[in-house]
Write a protein that holds these residues in place. Structure first.
Motif, PDB file in Angstrom:
ATOM      1  N   GLU A 107       0.848  -1.197   0.000  1.00  0.00           N
ATOM      2  CA  GLU A 107       0.000   0.000   0.000  1.00  0.00           C
ATOM      3  C   GLU A 107       0.889   1.255   0.000  1.00  0.00           C
ATOM      4  OE1 GLU A 107      -2.170   0.654   3.664  1.00  0.00           O
ATOM      5  OE2 GLU A 107      -3.875   1.499   2.604  1.00  0.00           O
ATOM      6  N   SER A 108       0.475   2.269  -0.729  1.00  0.00           N
ATOM      7  CA  SER A 108       1.199   3.549  -0.764  1.00  0.00           C
ATOM      8  C   SER A 108       2.624   3.411  -1.278  1.00  0.00           C
ATOM      9  CB  SER A 108       1.239   4.196   0.626  1.00  0.00           C
ATOM     10  OG  SER A 108      -0.050   4.292   1.138  1.00  0.00           O
ATOM     11  N   ASN A 166      -8.226   4.907  -2.336  1.00  0.00           N
ATOM     12  CA  ASN A 166      -7.063   4.078  -2.042  1.00  0.00           C
ATOM     13  C   ASN A 166      -7.208   2.832  -2.924  1.00  0.00           C
ATOM     14  OD1 ASN A 166      -5.004   2.617  -0.865  1.00  0.00           O
ATOM     15  ND2 ASN A 166      -5.532   3.250   1.224  1.00  0.00           N
ATOM     16  N   LYS A 226     -10.305   0.446  -1.912  1.00  0.00           N
ATOM     17  CA  LYS A 226     -10.349  -0.031  -0.528  1.00  0.00           C
ATOM     18  C   LYS A 226     -11.724   0.258   0.092  1.00  0.00           C
ATOM     19  CE  LYS A 226      -7.531   0.463   3.717  1.00  0.00           C
ATOM     20  NZ  LYS A 226      -6.530   1.314   4.393  1.00  0.00           N
ATOM     21  N   PHE A 242      -9.383   3.049   7.537  1.00  0.00           N
ATOM     22  CA  PHE A 242      -8.709   2.907   8.836  1.00  0.00           C
ATOM     23  C   PHE A 242      -9.000   4.120   9.722  1.00  0.00           C
ATOM     24  CE2 PHE A 242      -4.433   2.591  11.162  1.00  0.00           C
ATOM     25  CZ  PHE A 242      -4.814   1.504  11.929  1.00  0.00           C
ATOM     26  N   TYR A 279      -5.977   7.478  13.796  1.00  0.00           N
ATOM     27  CA  TYR A 279      -6.011   7.555  12.325  1.00  0.00           C
ATOM     28  C   TYR A 279      -7.437   7.822  11.882  1.00  0.00           C
ATOM     29  CZ  TYR A 279      -1.343   5.459  12.419  1.00  0.00           C
ATOM     30  OH  TYR A 279      -0.010   5.210  12.647  1.00  0.00           O
ATOM     31  N   GLU A 325      -8.645   7.731   8.182  1.00  0.00           N
ATOM     32  CA  GLU A 325      -8.456   7.648   6.731  1.00  0.00           C
ATOM     33  C   GLU A 325      -9.654   8.209   5.977  1.00  0.00           C
ATOM     34  OE1 GLU A 325      -7.885   3.643   5.179  1.00  0.00           O
ATOM     35  OE2 GLU A 325      -6.740   4.426   3.482  1.00  0.00           O
ATOM     36  N   PHE A 364      -9.939  11.827   4.299  1.00  0.00           N
ATOM     37  CA  PHE A 364      -9.414  12.215   2.972  1.00  0.00           C
ATOM     38  C   PHE A 364      -9.610  11.129   1.914  1.00  0.00           C
ATOM     39  CE2 PHE A 364      -6.015  10.211   5.338  1.00  0.00           C
ATOM     40  CZ  PHE A 364      -5.362   9.418   4.415  1.00  0.00           C
ATOM     41  N   CYS A 391      -4.844  -3.655   2.929  1.00  0.00           N
ATOM     42  CA  CYS A 391      -4.508  -3.354   4.321  1.00  0.00           C
ATOM     43  C   CYS A 391      -5.633  -3.608   5.340  1.00  0.00           C
ATOM     44  CB  CYS A 391      -4.000  -1.912   4.386  1.00  0.00           C
ATOM     45  SG  CYS A 391      -3.049  -1.521   5.872  1.00  0.00           S
ATOM     46  N   TYR A 392      -6.278  -2.587   5.839  1.00  0.00           N
ATOM     47  CA  TYR A 392      -7.266  -2.699   6.926  1.00  0.00           C
ATOM     48  C   TYR A 392      -8.430  -3.635   6.551  1.00  0.00           C
ATOM     49  CZ  TYR A 392     -10.222  -0.937  10.785  1.00  0.00           C
ATOM     50  OH  TYR A 392     -10.993  -0.812  11.901  1.00  0.00           O
ATOM     51  N   ARG A 403      -9.062  -7.134   8.297  1.00  0.00           N
ATOM     52  CA  ARG A 403      -9.784  -7.409   9.547  1.00  0.00           C
ATOM     53  C   ARG A 403     -11.249  -7.769   9.339  1.00  0.00           C
ATOM     54  NH1 ARG A 403      -6.871  -5.824  14.008  1.00  0.00           N
ATOM     55  NH2 ARG A 403      -4.984  -4.669  13.521  1.00  0.00           N
ATOM     56  N   ALA A 409       0.223  -1.273   4.851  1.00  0.00           N
ATOM     57  CA  ALA A 409       1.128  -0.383   5.590  1.00  0.00           C
ATOM     58  C   ALA A 409       0.643  -0.459   7.032  1.00  0.00           C
ATOM     59  CB  ALA A 409       1.050   1.041   5.053  1.00  0.00           C
ATOM     60  N   PHE A 410       0.808  -1.627   7.659  1.00  0.00           N
ATOM     61  CA  PHE A 410       0.319  -1.822   9.024  1.00  0.00           C
ATOM     62  C   PHE A 410       1.152  -1.001   9.998  1.00  0.00           C
ATOM     63  CE2 PHE A 410      -2.534  -5.282  10.797  1.00  0.00           C
ATOM     64  CZ  PHE A 410      -3.421  -5.262   9.739  1.00  0.00           C
ATOM     65  N   THR A 411       0.498  -0.527  11.057  1.00  0.00           N
ATOM     66  CA  THR A 411       1.257   0.193  12.085  1.00  0.00           C
ATOM     67  C   THR A 411       2.101  -0.825  12.863  1.00  0.00           C
ATOM     68  OG1 THR A 411      -0.329  -0.073  13.901  1.00  0.00           O
ATOM     69  CG2 THR A 411      -0.722   1.760  12.369  1.00  0.00           C
ATOM     70  N   THR A 468      -0.085  -2.476  15.852  1.00  0.00           N
ATOM     71  CA  THR A 468      -1.096  -3.464  15.444  1.00  0.00           C
ATOM     72  C   THR A 468      -0.456  -4.620  14.674  1.00  0.00           C
ATOM     73  OG1 THR A 468      -1.607  -2.193  13.450  1.00  0.00           O
ATOM     74  CG2 THR A 468      -2.987  -1.787  15.378  1.00  0.00           C
ATOM     75  N   ARG A 472       5.701   8.439  11.374  1.00  0.00           N
ATOM     76  CA  ARG A 472       5.070   7.237  10.857  1.00  0.00           C
ATOM     77  C   ARG A 472       6.063   6.077  10.697  1.00  0.00           C
ATOM     78  NH1 ARG A 472       0.772   6.848   6.412  1.00  0.00           N
ATOM     79  NH2 ARG A 472       0.443   4.624   6.576  1.00  0.00           N
TER      80      ARG A 472
HETATM   81  O1  LIG Z   1      -2.330   6.917   4.580  1.00  0.00           O
HETATM   82  C1  LIG Z   1      -1.575   6.373   3.767  1.00  0.00           C
HETATM   83  O2  LIG Z   1      -0.558   6.915   3.304  1.00  0.00           O
HETATM   84  C2  LIG Z   1      -1.874   4.994   3.306  1.00  0.00           C
HETATM   85  N1  LIG Z   1      -2.877   4.338   4.063  1.00  0.00           N
HETATM   86  C3  LIG Z   1      -2.615   3.658   5.152  1.00  0.00           C
HETATM   87  O3  LIG Z   1      -1.501   3.587   5.613  1.00  0.00           O
HETATM   88  C4  LIG Z   1      -3.764   2.967   5.788  1.00  0.00           C
HETATM   89  C5  LIG Z   1      -4.755   3.993   6.229  1.00  0.00           C
HETATM   90  S1  LIG Z   1      -4.094   5.253   7.276  1.00  0.00           S
HETATM   91  N2  LIG Z   1      -3.305   2.155   6.882  1.00  0.00           N
HETATM   92  C6  LIG Z   1      -3.951   1.087   7.292  1.00  0.00           C
HETATM   93  O4  LIG Z   1      -5.003   0.708   6.770  1.00  0.00           O
HETATM   94  C7  LIG Z   1      -3.306   0.374   8.475  1.00  0.00           C
HETATM   95  C8  LIG Z   1      -4.131  -0.751   9.029  1.00  0.00           C
HETATM   96  C9  LIG Z   1      -3.549  -1.282  10.277  1.00  0.00           C
HETATM   97  O5  LIG Z   1      -2.453  -0.962  10.684  1.00  0.00           O
HETATM   98  C10 LIG Z   1      -4.349  -2.246  11.074  1.00  0.00           C
HETATM   99  O6  LIG Z   1      -5.407  -2.723  10.620  1.00  0.00           O
HETATM  100  O7  LIG Z   1      -3.921  -2.563  12.180  1.00  0.00           O
END
Ligand SMILES: O=C(O)CNC(=O)[C@H](CS)NC(=O)CCC(=O)C(=O)O
Length: 320
Positions: A82-83, A137, A154, A158, A168, A170, A173, A195-196, A199, A221-223, A226, A259
Motif C-alpha cells: 500500500e502507498s 485508495n 479499498k 482505517f 487515524y 483515513e 481524505f 490493508c485494513y 480485519r 502499511a500496518f502500524t 497493530t 510514521r
Molecule cells: O495513509 C496512507 O498513506 C496509506 N494508508 C494507510 O496507511 C492505511 C490507512 S491510514 N493504513 C492502514 O489501513 C493500516 C491498518 C492497520 O495498521 C491495522 O489494521 O492494524
C-alpha cells in the motif's frame, strides 16, 4: 536458500508432499524443462517490501530496481505494498499528488511492467477522488504488456485510535469503495483487497466463495503496534479459512518523524504455511515463492468447506 539476494523459503505443507513428489517425477519426463525445483504446476511470484517517503521519484526508483530483481528471479507477478508510490509526511499531501489511473504516475508504473514483462499488483495507489479533498485508495493490477486489467478501491477505511499509538482517520481524505473485485492472471484468479480490509473476513469469504479467487492480495502499511499484535495471525487465518494463497506486501520502517510501518512481507500457502517472508528489519527487498495451483485443489478436495459451509440464508433464518 538465497537466490539473487532473495529469500526462498523451503517449507512445504504436509498436505502437499505426496503431490509434489508426483509432479517432480512428471517433470523429469518433460523434455526441455530445466529447473528440477519448479514442479510443473507452479508459478513464481514476488512480494516487495519498502519504506516509501513523500518523494514520487525516489519511490519510483526503488520500485524500478525491485521490478528488475523480481523479473530476473523468474517471477511472473510482483506485488507492491500500500502507498508504494507515495507516503505523505504532512496532512493533505497525499490528496494533493492524487491522479487518475491514466495519469503520468500510474502510466510510468505500467511502462515498468511492460519493460520487464511482469505483472504488477500496485496496491494502495492514491487515485484522484470525486472532489479536491478526497482520494481513493486503489489497488491496480497491470499485466506484462503494461495494460491495466483491474482496479479495486479499498472498502474498509482505517478510522482507528491505535492503543498506545496515534489516532487515524483515513475517511477524512479517502472515499470508500463499494465493489468486490477478482481478476484472472497467470498465477491464478486474484482477489483484490487493501490493508485494513484484512480485519473483515466477510470480504475474503466473498472473494473465495462467490468470486472464485485462488490468490488473495493484501498490500499493506500496518502500524508497528497493530502489526506486532495481529499481522501474521490475521493473514494466516485468511489463508486457512479461504484455502487460498495470501500475498501480503508490506511497508516497513520509518517513513518520516511520525510514521513507522511494521513490515514482515509474507507469502502464505492455502494450508496456512508461510512460504515466503521478509522480516521488518530488512526494510527493502523482495520475498519469492512458487505458487502451486495443484496444492489449492488438493487442500480444497481433502477438506471440502465449500460444500460444508452454510449459505447466508441459513444464518439469516437461524437468527430470526
Ligand atoms: O495513509 C496512507 O498513506 C496509506 N494508508 C494507510 O496507511 C492505511 C490507512 S491510514 N493504513 C492502514 O489501513 C493500516 C491498518 C492497520 O495498521 C491495522 O489494521 O492494524
Amino acid at each position: 536458500m538465497h537466490v539473487f539476494g532473495v529469500r526462498i523459503n523451503s517449507q512445504i505443507s504436509p498436505i502437499s508432499l505426496g503431490r509434489k513428489r508426483k509432479s517432480m517425477t512428471d517433470l523429469a519426463a518433460v523434455a526441455g524443462e530445466s529447473s528440477p525445483i519448479m514442479a510443473s504446476n507452479t508459478v513464481r511470484v514476488a512480494a516487495a517490501q519498502m519504506t516509501s517517503i513523500n518523494d514520487l521519484a525516489a519511490n519510483f526508483a526503488t520500485c524500478s530496481r525491485l521490478v528488475k530483481e523480481a523479473a530476473s528471479a523468474g517471477a511472473k507477478l510482483l506485488c507492491f505494498p500500500e502507498s508504494f508510490s507515495f507516503v505523505g509526511a504532512k496532512d493533505g499531501e497525499s490528496v494533493k499528488i492524487a491522479e487518475p489511473l491514466d495519469g503520468p504516475i500510474m502510466q510510468r508504473y505500467c511502462s515498468l511492467a511492460r519493460e520487464s514483462s511482469i505483472w504488477l499488483s500496485l496496491g494502495g495507489f492514491q487515485e484522484r477522488g470525486s472532489d479536491d479533498e478526497h482520494l481513493c485508495n486503489t489497488h491496480v493490477i497491470v499485466d506484462d504488456t503494461g495494460k491495466i486489467r483491474s482496479s479495486y478501491r479499498k472498502i474498509h477505511l482505517f478510522d482507528v485510535d491505535v492503543p498506545g499509538g496515534r489516532v487515524y482517520k483515513e475517511s477524512s481524505f479517502t472515499e470508500a469503495g463499494k465493489d468486490v473485485v477478482a481478476v484472472d492472471s497467470p498465477i491464478g484468479r486474484l482477489g483484490l483487497t487493501v490493508c485494513y480490509d484484512l480485519r473483515f473476513p466477510e470480504l475474503y469469504q466473498l472473494l473465495r466463495f462467490q468470486h472464485e479467487a485462488q490468490v488473495l492480495l493484501v498490500p499493506s502499511a500496518f502500524t508497528k503496534v497493530t502489526g506486532e499484535a495481529h499481522w501474521e495471525i490475521l493473514l494466516r487465518a485468511r489463508a486457512i479459512e479461504t484455502q487460498c494463497y495470501v500475498i501480503a506486501a508490506a511497508q516497513a520502517g520509518n517513513h518520516n518523524d511520525k510514521r513507522e510501518s511494521y513490515g514482515d512481507t509474507l507469502i502464505i500457502d492455502p494450508w496456512g504455511t508461510i512460504v515466503g517472508r521478509l522480516p521488518g528489519r530488512l526494510s527493502t527487498g523482495i520475498a519469492i515463492a512458487d505458487i502451486d495451483l495443484s496444492l489449492i485443489d488438493s487442500v480444497r478436495k481433502k477438506m471440502p468447506i465449500a460444500e460444508q459451509r452454510k449459505p447466508w440464508d441459513f444464518w439469516k433464518a437461524s437468527s430470526l
